[in-house]
Scaffold this motif. Sequence first.
Motif, short mmCIF file in Angstrom:
data_model
loop_
_atom_site.label_atom_id
_atom_site.label_comp_id
_atom_site.label_asym_id
_atom_site.label_seq_id
_atom_site.Cartn_x
_atom_site.Cartn_y
_atom_site.Cartn_z
N ALA A 187 4.02 -10.91 -6.07
CA ALA A 187 3.86 -10.93 -4.46
C ALA A 187 4.12 -9.66 -3.68
CB ALA A 187 5.17 -11.88 -4.05
N THR A 188 4.88 -8.88 -4.37
CA THR A 188 5.56 -7.65 -3.74
C THR A 188 4.25 -6.36 -4.02
OG1 THR A 188 7.66 -6.33 -3.06
CG2 THR A 188 6.70 -6.08 -5.39
N GLN A 189 3.38 -6.67 -4.52
CA GLN A 189 2.18 -5.62 -4.89
C GLN A 189 0.94 -6.46 -4.08
OE1 GLN A 189 1.85 -3.66 -8.69
NE2 GLN A 189 2.87 -5.50 -9.43
N SER A 190 1.13 -7.51 -3.48
CA SER A 190 -0.10 -8.36 -2.83
C SER A 190 -0.63 -7.42 -1.62
CB SER A 190 0.29 -9.72 -2.50
OG SER A 190 -0.70 -10.20 -1.60
N ALA A 191 -1.65 -7.02 -1.75
CA ALA A 191 -2.29 -6.26 -0.78
C ALA A 191 -3.96 -6.04 -0.82
CB ALA A 191 -1.80 -4.56 -1.06
#
Lengths: 454, 454
Positions: A187-191
């Motif tokens: 989630a925290t790398q979603s880009a």
Amino acid sequence: MTERQVTAELAAWIVNLGDADIPAEVRTEGVRTFVNWLGCAVGGADHETVDAALRAVMPFSGPRDSTVIGRQERLDPLHAALVNGISSHVLDYDDTHLKTIVHPAGPVASALLALAEHRAMSGTDFLTALIVGVEVECRLANCVYPDHYDRGWHITGTAGVFGAAAACGKVLGLDQQKMQWALGLAATQSAGLREMFGTMTKSFHPGSAAQNGLKAALLAEAGYDSSEKAIEALRGWANVTSTKQDYDEVLGELGSRWESALNSYKPFACGIVIHPTIDGCQQIREEIGPERVAEIERVDLKSHPLVLELTGKRTPRTGLEGKFSVFHSAASALLRGDGAPTAFTDEVVNLPEIVDLRDRIHAETDPDMYEASVRILVTFKDGTTLEKFVERAIGSLERPLSNEQLETKFVNQAKLVVGEEIARSLLGEAWKIESADPAAIARASVPGRQEAAE
Amino acid sequence: MTERQVTAELAAWIVNLGDADIPAEVRTEGVRTFVNWLGCAVGGADHETVDAALRAVMPFSGPRDSTVIGRQERLDPLHAALVNGISSHVLDYDDTHLKTIVHPAGPVASALLALAEHRAMSGTDFLTALIVGVEVECRLANCVYPDHYDRGWHITGTAGVFGAAAACGKVLGLDQQKMQWALGLAATQSAGLREMFGTMTKSFHPGSAAQNGLKAALLAEAGYDSSEKAIEALRGWANVTSTKQDYDEVLGELGSRWESALNSYKPFACGIVIHPTIDGCQQIREEIGPERVAEIERVDLKSHPLVLELTGKRTPRTGLEGKFSVFHSAASALLRGDGAPTAFTDEVVNLPEIVDLRDRIHAETDPDMYEASVRILVTFKDGTTLEKFVERAIGSLERPLSNEQLETKFVNQAKLVVGEEIARSLLGEAWKIESADPAAIARASVPGRQEAAE
């Protein structure tokens, strides 16, 4: 805000799912997904985009356990996931989950096959993990689509990283808590921004999602902790990246509704919203013959506004830009009868006769039309007209590619890169993925079967 | 939407800036930024978070050109950027651009120093690139703050990747077009959710920004193209991730207004919004003495709502959670006079006397108060009270840490990891960065100066 434990419930499902819990027809579609992905990865392997990526990352590769599909170079699994994700998407010829325009296999299969050469896994485990990853990716995409996509996120990148993390975490045997961490690290790398369409960076998105999803699973395995409610938390993924959050799309009918079985495979190597136009233009060419095509004065297209928003490039200069020009695509389909990768090279995009017809193609939008339909009006120099309405293009769920058509697509693109013999032999092995060694299939894609060059 | 060529103008400035264009006082603050970052990277190097990251990535490292700061392991530059970014942020003790709560050095210095061991660069070039990277990062943060942060983005990650790309692109000598590509590749990797606060994944953000920014610069150098207007385009970074876009913050007064010179350095190892509370509690302890602290019945804090939103963890169980608990921080400052990293260990967070006082600390919010102020009301068992108002904490721009205080902070945290002798010698070399070999400074951080393990 929701009270539901979305991340926890999803992680529990991923962890507890057995091979036998996946219905036969879903596993069959999973094999088709793999076959189509592998053909695209080979077909894109000699693209200049892949050359550029390799120039950048080769000096930083770790132990070269993993195959760069369709090439002689080898890379560590993390970098191989990146480059294979790029290869498989660079021709815009891969697969599509039509409800969300996610291209599902790129992030998931690229990560999983690269990992399979580092840690042995059976073909059965591979296929189960592939299906699980695609399922997670498409369900999360459903959760936030269309608001998330409309905002400007390239959903193949943003949802794909979850799919890669889930698939890799599944074969790594993560427990539920670590699977939650893996989803949190995903989630925290979603880009990935839609602004990149028409540049090399579009295909970077599935590659990066594959690399980062694999990294998320490896970090979680090593005890690197994360939020355990990253999807649904107030400052979590769904709320931060979208105004719409429908968690029933994530958790509803898990194990009975299979989004992964709704995958479709592109017959044409360009943005999916152009496909009805190419289909219609090909039909027109077949009906009237090439000589009459030369008599066309102008063409008027009418379609949903999204078509022009995504593919309205009026004067594309490169092959990559041509994939996002409904004008080039229509001209090429009329003059060449062609939507294959070879219709989207820098050369073809700049051919004078293509440019000449392209500039006489006009488009208007109608918000009441369905996104997957097009109305084409051809006006000839003698003043006569011909109209064609395409309700659903070939390759859609209503008109899916047959296994035979998938094979033709596979061989026709792969043979340009690795030759017909390797292409046909690789295709035969890909169909048998469930009983095969995935690592051996990866290695079988290498042209010349020589020792890997550094 | 703007008509301004934000990405192009910014790239041109980055590319054309010379060492002499940076005023002496800005360069001096850049040195302080580097010294503070290096101390934090050493101080965090033996944290379990770093151990876990290394367990995950060591097997995938390429040629081990780069130092893992404060440790014997070595990694390829991309992975070293990741791990050093984690180390430098894991204690929540690094630097702060107070206008945006960006922690500037982590993404930029971690990428740049890892790269310096792979491609030689002078200390002057290093410092110029560090200042440029911090400037780009803080200006982009200003452009979208506060809406972007309020939405839930961890701005150190989302803006940091631009800083790392700009800094690395500067020393790689990218031309303007390639610098635009590097910024585009950074934009499309911009990520990091505030939901991760209190877990290991928070410090993953500056690490990942460092790794991905370096990767963006390397890809652009290799000819991997991207959008050339990634910041300002309709589906570009600023519009997709924020409802506010102020491009004057990016382009205004370039070369005369220096955001990088507004950096501040944390005196306490926790969320910046807790600092006034710790400062005030330390002052109270000094004024009344430790015995009188034991007579405290309850404590009432009044502050801006953001303080509780970010650091309202009522019952932290781990040291990392303690860094986001204004209650633990106040109790610890009263009972121990301490806001150093040692106040935020798992052990201290669970000490019975800390927990006992912590649970008698109450907080209320007042939206009219300034975010960096706090009002503390102590009530003693005998019914008497003591009030303390802290308008600005030590470490703020109004009360900056002196060089001497920076040195004390550096040595006190670094000596716990590498011993006092190495800590002091490294500190001396760090102050001389502008005339030193950056790679030699990285290597001088290794404990025992033995051959690297692995």
